[in-house]
Design a protein around this motif. Sequence first.
Motif, PDB file in Angstrom:
ATOM      1  N   LYS A 167       0.836  -1.203   0.000  1.00 44.63           N
ATOM      2  CA  LYS A 167       0.000   0.000   0.000  1.00 44.63           C
ATOM      3  C   LYS A 167       0.865   1.245   0.000  1.00 44.63           C
ATOM      4  N   LEU A 168       0.203   2.351  -0.311  1.00 43.78           N
ATOM      5  CA  LEU A 168       0.793   3.676  -0.192  1.00 43.78           C
ATOM      6  C   LEU A 168       0.070   4.381   0.944  1.00 43.78           C
ATOM      7  N   VAL A 169       0.790   4.707   2.014  1.00 44.72           N
ATOM      8  CA  VAL A 169       0.198   5.373   3.158  1.00 44.72           C
ATOM      9  C   VAL A 169       0.528   6.864   3.073  1.00 44.72           C
ATOM     10  N   LEU A 170      -0.453   7.689   3.316  1.00 44.05           N
ATOM     11  CA  LEU A 170      -0.284   9.138   3.242  1.00 44.05           C
ATOM     12  C   LEU A 170      -0.188   9.710   4.647  1.00 44.05           C
ATOM     13  N   GLU A 208     -10.088   5.113   3.980  1.00 42.74           N
ATOM     14  CA  GLU A 208      -9.828   4.573   5.312  1.00 42.74           C
ATOM     15  C   GLU A 208      -8.337   4.519   5.608  1.00 42.74           C
ATOM     16  N   ASN A 209      -7.960   5.047   6.771  1.00 41.48           N
ATOM     17  CA  ASN A 209      -6.577   5.034   7.267  1.00 41.48           C
ATOM     18  C   ASN A 209      -5.595   5.740   6.331  1.00 41.48           C
ATOM     19  N   ALA A 210      -6.131   6.533   5.406  1.00 42.56           N
ATOM     20  CA  ALA A 210      -5.286   7.252   4.437  1.00 42.56           C
ATOM     21  C   ALA A 210      -4.356   6.299   3.700  1.00 42.56           C
ATOM     22  N   GLU A 211      -4.894   5.130   3.324  1.00 44.87           N
ATOM     23  CA  GLU A 211      -4.102   4.086   2.672  1.00 44.87           C
ATOM     24  C   GLU A 211      -4.645   3.813   1.277  1.00 44.87           C
ATOM     25  N   ILE A 242      -4.769  14.675   9.613  1.00 45.69           N
ATOM     26  CA  ILE A 242      -5.745  14.761   8.525  1.00 45.69           C
ATOM     27  C   ILE A 242      -7.141  14.951   9.116  1.00 45.69           C
ATOM     28  N   LYS A 243      -7.793  16.005   8.706  1.00 48.26           N
ATOM     29  CA  LYS A 243      -9.175  16.232   9.126  1.00 48.26           C
ATOM     30  C   LYS A 243     -10.123  15.379   8.299  1.00 48.26           C
ATOM     31  N   SER A 244      -9.891  15.351   6.989  1.00 47.97           N
ATOM     32  CA  SER A 244     -10.701  14.492   6.114  1.00 47.97           C
ATOM     33  C   SER A 244      -9.888  14.110   4.893  1.00 47.97           C
ATOM     34  N   ILE A 245     -10.145  12.916   4.382  1.00 50.09           N
ATOM     35  CA  ILE A 245      -9.476  12.458   3.169  1.00 50.09           C
ATOM     36  C   ILE A 245     -10.441  11.568   2.394  1.00 50.09           C
ATOM     37  N   THR A 246     -10.602  11.864   1.105  1.00 46.97           N
ATOM     38  CA  THR A 246     -11.487  11.070   0.255  1.00 46.97           C
ATOM     39  C   THR A 246     -10.764  10.664  -1.019  1.00 46.97           C
ATOM     40  N   MET A 247     -11.198   9.545  -1.571  1.00 47.68           N
ATOM     41  CA  MET A 247     -10.743   9.131  -2.891  1.00 47.68           C
ATOM     42  C   MET A 247     -11.979   8.931  -3.757  1.00 47.68           C
TER      43      MET A 247
END
Length: 899
Positions: A598-601, A647-650, A636-641
């Motif tokens: 995975k790529l984790v941010l 989930e988990n910025a992954e 991170i307050k919010s992250i979307t793809m």
Amino acid sequence: MRKTSLKSSILFSMMALGACQSQKPTAEIGGAAIWQSEAYTIYPDSVVQGEHVARVISRTEMTTDYKSPANAFQSPRITFKFAINGRDNEMKSGTDHYFNCLSGSCQTPVITFGQQFTDPSEIPNDAYLSPNTEMTVRLDMRPVLQAFEKHGVYTSATGDKIYKEDFKGVYIAGNTAPLTWDFDNLGGKKDAELQDPDGDGIYEITLKLNVPEDDKSTATHWALTRDISAFPKYTSDYPVIDALYNMSLEEMQKDIEADSTFRTGKEWAGVWTRDISYSIILGMAQLQPKVSMYSLMRKVKDGRIVQDTGTGGAYPVSTDRMTWAMAAWEVYKATGDQNWLRDTYAIIKKSLEEDYRNAYDSETGMVRGESSFLDWREQTYPLWMQPADIYASDNLGTNAVHYQANMAAAEMAELLNDKAAAAKFKEMAQGIKAGMNKLLWQEEKGYYGQYLYGRNYMVLSPRAEALGEALSVIYNVADAERSKTVVANTPVTDYGIPSIYPQIPGIPPYHNNGIWPFVQAYWSLAAAKAGNEQALTESMSAIYRPAALFLTNKENFVASTGDYAGTQINSDRQLWSVAGNLSMVYKVLFGMDLQPDKLVLKPFVPKAFAGNRSLTNFKYRNAVLNFEMSGYGNEIKSITMDGKPLENAEVPASITGEHDIKIELANNKVGGKSNHTLDYTSPDMPRVTYTSGKLSWPAVDGAVAYKITRNGEELVKTESTSLQVNANSYAEYMVMAIDENGVSSFGSEPVVVVPDKYKLVYELEKSAPKAKLPYRDFSGTGFVELSKKQNASINIEVIVPEDGVYAVDFRYANGNGPINTQNKAAIRTLQKGDSFIGTIVLPQRGTDEWNNWGFTNAVEVPLQKGSHTLTLSFEPHNENMNGEVNQAMVDYIRLIKIK
């Protein structure tokens, strides 16, 4: 006191760099300052340093009016010394000649070789070296020539013996261009060789100093000329960062050769193991995976990683080739290429297994070998340390590399179901980590020491070593709490983090008194991981300042001035500097952490860089990712793809197609502090002699006390310059000078006090056929040649007078190459019966210097009273990097009872 800062330095700093002048008013520049200090200021669209300004015209164009002041303010005081055959052999280390060249044409008096000359004239405060100054240096070599005629040999003050037939010439080294202190490359340098055309024994050379055509300058204008559309596009509220990002992408393209391998920089053709590896880790694995693969495989020979540079014939004096393993693992994480995983794992496994035998220190759990990337010995080591001593040292950065290489190998082994090997790699890694945290950590300073060094007993050099400190944090050698302490306490100066701190006196800028942007990049990664906003903001600024003012990603610059001119060697578009600049976007601002699946941010945007930014067309395996991010902080307050929560910025490695990722940061307060301190130079190292139970040394300038260690432990501190010691038992003494601020010099060359009955010498010609080669200065009746065919195994009978632990080493010669380059260090294994004692390394000591004898590293072995058979042999794992020439001459074996 040897302390200087830009605020209190001489006219050079005030006029040339403007460090103490007020920066240009904000009204003249676009936007409020991102970073501001007495040394320089970064604005969203410009960088200001004194009177010099770099401006952004657009995101693909910049200008600068920076011009190095190095030529305008050169001192007329010329420091130099002479060197027979190019070796530093005229006077003891630290003793030089001084001449004040106060006119456009000057001539020294006739200086007698070996007798120090110090010009008594005074230099006016406003005097500088005139352009095109011609300086004639006159040298009386008659005492040397008379010794040649009378005795056939001259013995210098350093103990070097130069035979008449070996005399190749006399050279001059010094501190002002075209002079250099690079003794390792001085021999054969025609423009540094003195001549005696009339044969009267008075040699001369005329030097042209401060030549205007050597005036240091870089480009004043940059505009993008390459198509960079295939690479990720970055835009933000900070045009200066955007432009430097685009410039770095262009320089990356220019650093790719026609054969699709990396070159190391504009001035350095070819693929170098550590340079490409550190660059790949910083970002080339993502941007140039195929070029990274081609380049890494270029550095493989006979199924093992090549150590291509290093002191004394490269491997195993230098052992940081394992950066290759870290880079190969980064490429796998970026690509998921299973063939690459299998192929590189086999290479890494073989290389590590060789290192376990040749370089691992069972006593400390750590790895021996030169500091990673700091491979110019005078720049970071005491002058007395020979290549064999450097091999025997345990270094911070190199051990961090080996820790991570073993951890990477363990993960690779698990993926390939090699369970036993995975366990072994983890075990070795944990041993390294434990050794580093036990033996290199300095609780009182809050960061790791530079290295363990000495002879039979080691002491810790308390200097900070920037790359090693950073890697220890990045790769979890330091736990979370200790990582915060390292980042907060390691010294940084006005223009960034020096490679080492404090500086070494008398050594010109390069690694010493030098800042390397790639090291600065790793320091940024460490600061981000430790959650230190202040350190990160300052570190990122220290990367952007020189890139903007110089309009290229320079290899290095002078730590005390921030100027690229003045270091011993430099290059534009240095690959790892380019990669370091780009890594600020990928690995810091967007926090990309490549993992096997995975790529984790983990983004970290300091408040100074708050705002909106985007990164589009980022290729991750079989996907293309487009990022938008706003805000600041490291939460991170919010992250979307694609509009859905990520989930988990992954980002899973299995993802395909094109995707949009939006990140809103929490604008959280991060905090942290930075140990921003003054430039500082340590006291000089004491020169210690021993006579009849007494250690003595000349007073060291600036020293208020001296610390004496006995067998690696502090014995006493004294203001005296002598000490009575016990002559009836073994001891190894080192002396350090301490200044009024408590800063220590390097330790003196160890002085060994040993009763004669505990010192045993056995001539090797009694154990093996005597060599017929015409070399001199051996003891006994001869010496023995070791090669892969000659005396590949020698049995040596020894008799020890009593039980104890004995240090075993060999007197040897290796003239197969210079002391600083090539790859012909000889390696042998020492055994007692079937038991492995240790690896014996016989490094190069100078090209054709077969009369130059020294000692190998020592290994310790417990021996009972009586007779023993020791075996010195060439084993398969003793292959050096040359593969063919693995040769040395051995005079005798020495055993000293140390315990």
